[in-house]
Design an enzyme around this catalytic site. Structure first.
Site, PDB file in Angstrom:
ATOM      1  N   GLY A 186       0.814  -1.220   0.000  1.00  0.00           N
ATOM      2  CA  GLY A 186       0.000   0.000   0.000  1.00  0.00           C
ATOM      3  C   GLY A 186       0.845   1.266   0.000  1.00  0.00           C
ATOM      4  O   GLY A 186       0.597   2.176  -0.808  1.00  0.00           O
ATOM      5  N   PRO A 246      -2.481 -13.251   5.424  1.00  0.00           N
ATOM      6  CA  PRO A 246      -1.525 -14.307   5.816  1.00  0.00           C
ATOM      7  C   PRO A 246      -2.144 -15.698   5.739  1.00  0.00           C
ATOM      8  O   PRO A 246      -3.361 -15.837   5.560  1.00  0.00           O
ATOM      9  CB  PRO A 246      -1.200 -13.948   7.266  1.00  0.00           C
ATOM     10  CG  PRO A 246      -2.398 -13.195   7.756  1.00  0.00           C
ATOM     11  CD  PRO A 246      -2.956 -12.473   6.574  1.00  0.00           C
ATOM     12  N   ALA A 263       8.372  -6.468  -6.462  1.00  0.00           N
ATOM     13  CA  ALA A 263       9.188  -7.264  -5.543  1.00  0.00           C
ATOM     14  C   ALA A 263       9.836  -6.299  -4.563  1.00  0.00           C
ATOM     15  O   ALA A 263      10.191  -5.170  -4.925  1.00  0.00           O
ATOM     16  CB  ALA A 263      10.250  -8.050  -6.309  1.00  0.00           C
ATOM     17  N   ASN A 312       3.528 -16.033  -8.798  1.00  0.00           N
ATOM     18  CA  ASN A 312       4.415 -16.307  -7.657  1.00  0.00           C
ATOM     19  C   ASN A 312       4.805 -17.776  -7.605  1.00  0.00           C
ATOM     20  O   ASN A 312       5.942 -18.110  -7.279  1.00  0.00           O
ATOM     21  CB  ASN A 312       3.737 -15.885  -6.349  1.00  0.00           C
ATOM     22  CG  ASN A 312       3.959 -14.404  -6.073  1.00  0.00           C
ATOM     23  OD1 ASN A 312       4.774 -13.762  -6.740  1.00  0.00           O
ATOM     24  ND2 ASN A 312       3.251 -13.858  -5.111  1.00  0.00           N
ATOM     25  N   ALA A 313       3.878 -18.659  -7.930  1.00  0.00           N
ATOM     26  CA  ALA A 313       4.188 -20.091  -7.905  1.00  0.00           C
ATOM     27  C   ALA A 313       5.279 -20.421  -8.937  1.00  0.00           C
ATOM     28  O   ALA A 313       6.217 -21.172  -8.655  1.00  0.00           O
ATOM     29  CB  ALA A 313       2.924 -20.905  -8.170  1.00  0.00           C
ATOM     30  N   CYS A 357       5.364 -13.633   0.460  1.00  0.00           N
ATOM     31  CA  CYS A 357       4.446 -14.025  -0.614  1.00  0.00           C
ATOM     32  C   CYS A 357       4.571 -15.470  -1.088  1.00  0.00           C
ATOM     33  O   CYS A 357       3.565 -16.175  -1.191  1.00  0.00           O
ATOM     34  CB  CYS A 357       4.639 -13.101  -1.811  1.00  0.00           C
ATOM     35  SG  CYS A 357       4.146 -11.413  -1.440  1.00  0.00           S
ATOM     36  N   PHE A 389      14.936 -11.055   4.243  1.00  0.00           N
ATOM     37  CA  PHE A 389      14.749 -12.208   3.342  1.00  0.00           C
ATOM     38  C   PHE A 389      15.421 -12.017   1.995  1.00  0.00           C
ATOM     39  O   PHE A 389      15.574 -12.954   1.217  1.00  0.00           O
ATOM     40  CB  PHE A 389      13.264 -12.559   3.187  1.00  0.00           C
ATOM     41  CG  PHE A 389      12.508 -11.694   2.218  1.00  0.00           C
ATOM     42  CD1 PHE A 389      11.983 -10.470   2.606  1.00  0.00           C
ATOM     43  CD2 PHE A 389      12.294 -12.124   0.910  1.00  0.00           C
ATOM     44  CE1 PHE A 389      11.279  -9.684   1.710  1.00  0.00           C
ATOM     45  CE2 PHE A 389      11.586 -11.340   0.006  1.00  0.00           C
ATOM     46  CZ  PHE A 389      11.082 -10.115   0.407  1.00  0.00           C
TER      47      PHE A 389
HETATM   48  P1  NAD Z   1       1.626  -5.599   5.308  1.00  0.00           P
HETATM   49  O1  NAD Z   1       1.376  -6.490   6.449  1.00  0.00           O
HETATM   50  O2  NAD Z   1       2.952  -4.917   5.157  1.00  0.00           O
HETATM   51  O3  NAD Z   1       0.523  -4.410   5.317  1.00  0.00           O
HETATM   52  C1  NAD Z   1      -0.834  -4.620   5.517  1.00  0.00           C
HETATM   53  C2  NAD Z   1      -1.378  -3.485   6.397  1.00  0.00           C
HETATM   54  O4  NAD Z   1      -2.801  -3.585   6.434  1.00  0.00           O
HETATM   55  C3  NAD Z   1      -0.906  -3.528   7.847  1.00  0.00           C
HETATM   56  O5  NAD Z   1      -0.231  -2.328   8.163  1.00  0.00           O
HETATM   57  C4  NAD Z   1      -2.215  -3.678   8.661  1.00  0.00           C
HETATM   58  O6  NAD Z   1      -2.201  -2.953   9.877  1.00  0.00           O
HETATM   59  C5  NAD Z   1      -3.238  -3.107   7.705  1.00  0.00           C
HETATM   60  N1  NAD Z   1      -4.615  -3.563   7.958  1.00  0.00           N
HETATM   61  C6  NAD Z   1      -5.070  -4.829   8.141  1.00  0.00           C
HETATM   62  N2  NAD Z   1      -6.397  -4.823   8.298  1.00  0.00           N
HETATM   63  C7  NAD Z   1      -6.812  -3.535   8.214  1.00  0.00           C
HETATM   64  C8  NAD Z   1      -8.079  -2.888   8.286  1.00  0.00           C
HETATM   65  N3  NAD Z   1      -9.203  -3.595   8.458  1.00  0.00           N
HETATM   66  N4  NAD Z   1      -8.122  -1.550   8.164  1.00  0.00           N
HETATM   67  C9  NAD Z   1      -7.001  -0.828   7.982  1.00  0.00           C
HETATM   68  N5  NAD Z   1      -5.770  -1.381   7.890  1.00  0.00           N
HETATM   69  C10 NAD Z   1      -5.676  -2.720   8.007  1.00  0.00           C
HETATM   70  O7  NAD Z   1       1.283  -6.429   4.001  1.00  0.00           O
HETATM   71  P2  NAD Z   1       1.864  -6.220   2.511  1.00  0.00           P
HETATM   72  O8  NAD Z   1       3.189  -6.874   2.390  1.00  0.00           O
HETATM   73  O9  NAD Z   1       1.716  -4.790   2.139  1.00  0.00           O
HETATM   74  O10 NAD Z   1       0.855  -7.110   1.682  1.00  0.00           O
HETATM   75  C11 NAD Z   1      -0.475  -6.698   1.436  1.00  0.00           C
HETATM   76  C12 NAD Z   1      -1.079  -7.607   0.378  1.00  0.00           C
HETATM   77  O11 NAD Z   1      -0.361  -7.452  -0.848  1.00  0.00           O
HETATM   78  C13 NAD Z   1      -1.040  -9.092   0.703  1.00  0.00           C
HETATM   79  O12 NAD Z   1      -2.210  -9.695   0.218  1.00  0.00           O
HETATM   80  C14 NAD Z   1       0.168  -9.590  -0.090  1.00  0.00           C
HETATM   81  O13 NAD Z   1       0.025 -10.946  -0.446  1.00  0.00           O
HETATM   82  C15 NAD Z   1       0.112  -8.717  -1.320  1.00  0.00           C
HETATM   83  N6  NAD Z   1       1.405  -8.517  -1.981  1.00  0.00           N
HETATM   84  C16 NAD Z   1       2.542  -8.311  -1.249  1.00  0.00           C
HETATM   85  C17 NAD Z   1       3.760  -8.087  -1.900  1.00  0.00           C
HETATM   86  C18 NAD Z   1       5.025  -7.864  -1.127  1.00  0.00           C
HETATM   87  O14 NAD Z   1       6.090  -7.900  -1.737  1.00  0.00           O
HETATM   88  N7  NAD Z   1       4.985  -7.632   0.174  1.00  0.00           N
HETATM   89  C19 NAD Z   1       3.802  -8.036  -3.291  1.00  0.00           C
HETATM   90  C20 NAD Z   1       2.626  -8.230  -4.008  1.00  0.00           C
HETATM   91  C21 NAD Z   1       1.443  -8.470  -3.338  1.00  0.00           C
HETATM   92  C1  UDX Z   2       7.804 -11.808  -4.985  1.00  0.00           C
HETATM   93  C2  UDX Z   2       7.584 -11.658  -6.488  1.00  0.00           C
HETATM   94  O1  UDX Z   2       8.860 -11.591  -7.163  1.00  0.00           O
HETATM   95  C3  UDX Z   2       6.786 -10.402  -6.775  1.00  0.00           C
HETATM   96  O2  UDX Z   2       6.503 -10.293  -8.168  1.00  0.00           O
HETATM   97  C4  UDX Z   2       5.484 -10.475  -6.001  1.00  0.00           C
HETATM   98  O3  UDX Z   2       4.716  -9.322  -6.211  1.00  0.00           O
HETATM   99  C5  UDX Z   2       5.755 -10.652  -4.524  1.00  0.00           C
HETATM  100  O4  UDX Z   2       6.566 -11.813  -4.317  1.00  0.00           O
HETATM  101  P1  UDX Z   2       9.450 -10.723  -3.206  1.00  0.00           P
HETATM  102  O5  UDX Z   2       9.031 -11.861  -2.341  1.00  0.00           O
HETATM  103  O6  UDX Z   2       9.368  -9.344  -2.668  1.00  0.00           O
HETATM  104  O7  UDX Z   2       8.600 -10.715  -4.567  1.00  0.00           O
HETATM  105  O8  UDX Z   2      10.989 -10.948  -3.681  1.00  0.00           O
HETATM  106  P2  UDX Z   2      11.664 -11.897  -4.774  1.00  0.00           P
HETATM  107  O9  UDX Z   2      12.670 -11.092  -5.482  1.00  0.00           O
HETATM  108  O10 UDX Z   2      10.689 -12.617  -5.597  1.00  0.00           O
HETATM  109  O11 UDX Z   2      12.453 -12.938  -3.873  1.00  0.00           O
HETATM  110  C6  UDX Z   2      11.787 -13.927  -3.090  1.00  0.00           C
HETATM  111  C7  UDX Z   2      12.794 -14.834  -2.430  1.00  0.00           C
HETATM  112  O12 UDX Z   2      13.415 -15.683  -3.400  1.00  0.00           O
HETATM  113  C8  UDX Z   2      13.935 -14.097  -1.730  1.00  0.00           C
HETATM  114  O13 UDX Z   2      14.220 -14.718  -0.504  1.00  0.00           O
HETATM  115  C9  UDX Z   2      15.077 -14.230  -2.703  1.00  0.00           C
HETATM  116  O14 UDX Z   2      16.329 -14.149  -2.076  1.00  0.00           O
HETATM  117  C10 UDX Z   2      14.808 -15.623  -3.258  1.00  0.00           C
HETATM  118  N1  UDX Z   2      15.429 -15.842  -4.578  1.00  0.00           N
HETATM  119  C11 UDX Z   2      15.034 -15.114  -5.651  1.00  0.00           C
HETATM  120  C12 UDX Z   2      16.428 -16.802  -4.716  1.00  0.00           C
HETATM  121  O15 UDX Z   2      16.798 -17.464  -3.753  1.00  0.00           O
HETATM  122  N2  UDX Z   2      16.972 -16.997  -5.953  1.00  0.00           N
HETATM  123  C13 UDX Z   2      16.599 -16.291  -7.049  1.00  0.00           C
HETATM  124  O16 UDX Z   2      17.143 -16.544  -8.133  1.00  0.00           O
HETATM  125  C14 UDX Z   2      15.596 -15.313  -6.899  1.00  0.00           C
END
Ligand code: NAD
Ligand code: UDX
Length: 463
Positions: free
Chosen positions: A15, A94, A165, A225-226, A277, A339
């Site tokens: 966000g 989660p 990412a 992601n998979a 993720c 990570f």
């Molecule tokens: P995060 O935990 O960093 O942030 C989520 C926030 O939402 C928290 O600050 C929490 O307090 C808030 N929240 C929860 N319930 C709420 C509510 N009812 N009202 C207001 N705030 C509320 O999570 P994130 O890493 O930003 O991930 C968010 C989503 O995006 C997940 O579904 C994740 O799978 C997806 N996503 C994450 C990544 C990544 O790299 N982290 C990339 C792509 C997609």
């Molecule tokens: C991932 C996806 O890449 C992104 O598109 C999605 O939106 C969220 O999930 P993220 O988890 O932030 O992003 O990082 P990513 O760069 O994908 O790395 C994930 C993990 O895989 C890390 O621990 C990284 O170190 C590991 N990794 C990645 C490896 O061990 N080897 C590689 O070649 C690439």
């Protein structure tokens, strides 16, 4: 509808950066990011922009440009929802830790709470956008809640999953490979899609904005992601075979990656993938497949996780075996805890699991990470079922610099590929360590020849 007011629920790793970039690229749109977590919002509003809660290269600059002008961080969730024409839901999803689907299904309680809050507060028509990663067909549940508990206003639901990412979030947002928007095939659904397409068109070329039906969009995110995680587990599986056969996994990765059908990215062998993720989304895919009775499909994807768990455990076991089958009372320095590099996020970091295994063998872990705070490290260990505060206090200590962390250590384990580790004075580190001085490089980051010349016993993954 021409969008001039956006609200994003959830000021986390997705966000925060996503809305900061939208605000920068769309000065005509007021963007308000809201969260229940007061401390997090206070950090986003900190007068010193370097204190924002998410560390991402380039992010603080972007926030500084728009904050207070058309970008706002707030805890007033109702107000922001009421004022917005378009609401992103970007809350955490989660893996469930209780009840049916425990350890596998996505916990959608935060999503449902958002939907109910939007329904309660809205007084005019709104577009609700799933930004969080969700199981396929979640939009149906959201629509049901909005339509049955709302004030009679019309809602359109879109799926707009985020592909950034961590560590490269700003670049990924500024130059995305694609933006995916899924919506209803009805005229109203298509209009809503167009409204969001217009927002992204302010900086993303039209040909990179892909529109689909809503279920394809939801499923594509889990699938992307998979596939990425599968590549890491595939190369990690080969790393073990390389160690047995005399092949070198970096050479193998280069050789296969030069085949344009395979491609060179995501072939870096490591101590195992982490992050919030990959594991969560694959487990989710496995759960959905099982719930449709597709057991072979579920088993196929689950193997990616099994391989990853094996890789983390194998790394810890190898340290114990190499240090003469005991690490009891030995100081082992961890370089890195996040990570991956360039993030302060530690969720599911391999370091947590390696530390857990070594602490169970009574090792003393000395951690240095350039961006992760001590509080976070202890918290990560405490969330493991095997750990309690009391045990951690004995097993782990954090340091403010790497040289002190490595001083008098028996071994160093590289857990994160931070660039700065390569620039250290490795002779000085060697001089301060007990001999023989071991380096277990979980990221194949350091220069083997240089370290061996100094006198280190150096072990990489997969060679
Ligand atoms: P995060 O935990 O960093 O942030 C989520 C926030 O939402 C928290 O600050 C929490 O307090 C808030 N929240 C929860 N319930 C709420 C509510 N009812 N009202 C207001 N705030 C509320 O999570 P994130 O890493 O930003 O991930 C968010 C989503 O995006 C997940 O579904 C994740 O799978 C997806 N996503 C994450 C990544 C990544 O790299 N982290 C990339 C792509 C997609
Ligand atoms: C991932 C996806 O890449 C992104 O598109 C999605 O939106 C969220 O999930 P993220 O988890 O932030 O992003 O990082 P990513 O760069 O994908 O790395 C994930 C993990 O895989 C890390 O621990 C990284 O170190 C590991 N990794 C990645 C490896 O061990 N080897 C590689 O070649 C690439």
């Amino acid at each position: 509808m021409k969008i001039t007011n956006i609200c994003c629920i959830g000021a986390g790793y997705v966000g925060g950066p996503t809305m900061a970039v939208i605000a920068q690229k769309c000065p005509h749109i007021k963007v308000t990011v809201v969260d229940l977590n007061e401390q997090r919002i206070a950090k986003w509003n900190d007068a010193d922009v370097e204190n924002i809660p998410v560390y991402e290269p380039g992010l603080s600059n972007i926030v500084a440009q728009s904050r207070g002008k058309n970008l706002f961080f707030s805890t007033e969730v109702d107000k922001a929802i009421e004022e917005a024409q378009l609401i992103f839901i970007s809350v955490n999803t989660p893996t469930k830790t209780y009840g049916s689907g425990k350890g596998m299904a996505a916990d959608l309680k935060y999503i449902e709470l958002c939907a109910r809050q939007i329904a309660r507060v809205s007084k005019d028509n709104k577009i609700v956008v799933e930004k969080s990663t969700l199981p396929v067909r979640t939009a149906e549940a959201i629509k049901n809640i909005l339509d049955h508990t709302g004030n009679g206003v019309q809602f359109q639901i879109l799926s707009n999953p985020e592909f950034l990412a961590e560590g490269t979030a700003v670049d990924d947002l500024l130059n995305p490979d694609r933006v995916l928007i899924g919506g209803d095939t009805t005229p109203e659904g298509q209009n809503a899609i167009q409204s969001l397409v217009e927002v992204y068109s302010n900086w993303v070329p039209k040909e990179r904005i892909l529109t689909t039906n809503i279920w394809s969009s939801e499923l594509s995110k889990l699938t992307a992601n998979a596939f990425l995680a599968q590549r890491v587990s595939s190369i990690n599986a080969l790393s073990e075979l390389c160690e047995k056969t005399g092949a070198d996994v970096s050479e193998v990765a280069k050789a296969i990656g030069m085949d344009s059908r395979i491609g060179s990215k995501f072939l870096k062998a490591s101590v195992g993938f982490g992050g919030s993720c990959f594991q969560k989304d694959i487990l989710n895919l496995v759960y959905i497949s099982k719930s449709f009775g597709l057991h072979e499909v579920a088993d196929y994807w689950e193997q990616v996780i099994i391989m990853n768990d094996h890789q983390k455990r194998r790394f810890a076991k190898n340290i114990i075996k190499t240090l003469y089958n005991t690490v009891s009372g030995k100081k082992i320095a961890f370089l890195g805890w996040s990570f991956k590099k360039d993030t302060n996020d530690t969720r599911e970091s391999a370091a947590i699991y390696v530390a857990d295994d070594l602490i169970s063998e009574q090792a003393n872990i000395a951690v240095f990470d350039p961006k992760v705070e001590e509080k976070q490290i202890l918290n990560d260990l405490n969330t493991l079922e095997s750990r309690t505060d009391e045990k951690n206090a004995k097993g782990i200590q954090t340091y403010n610099n790497a040289y002190e962390a490595c001083s008098n250590a028996h071994a160093i384990a590289v857990l994160t590929e931070w660039d700065e580790f390569k620039t250290y004075d490795w002779q000085k580190i060697y001089d301060g360590m007990l001999k023989p001085a071991f380096v277990f490089d979980g990221r194949n980051l350091l220069d083997k020849n240089k370290l061996e010349k100094i006198g280190f016993v150096y072990q990489a993954i997969g060679s």
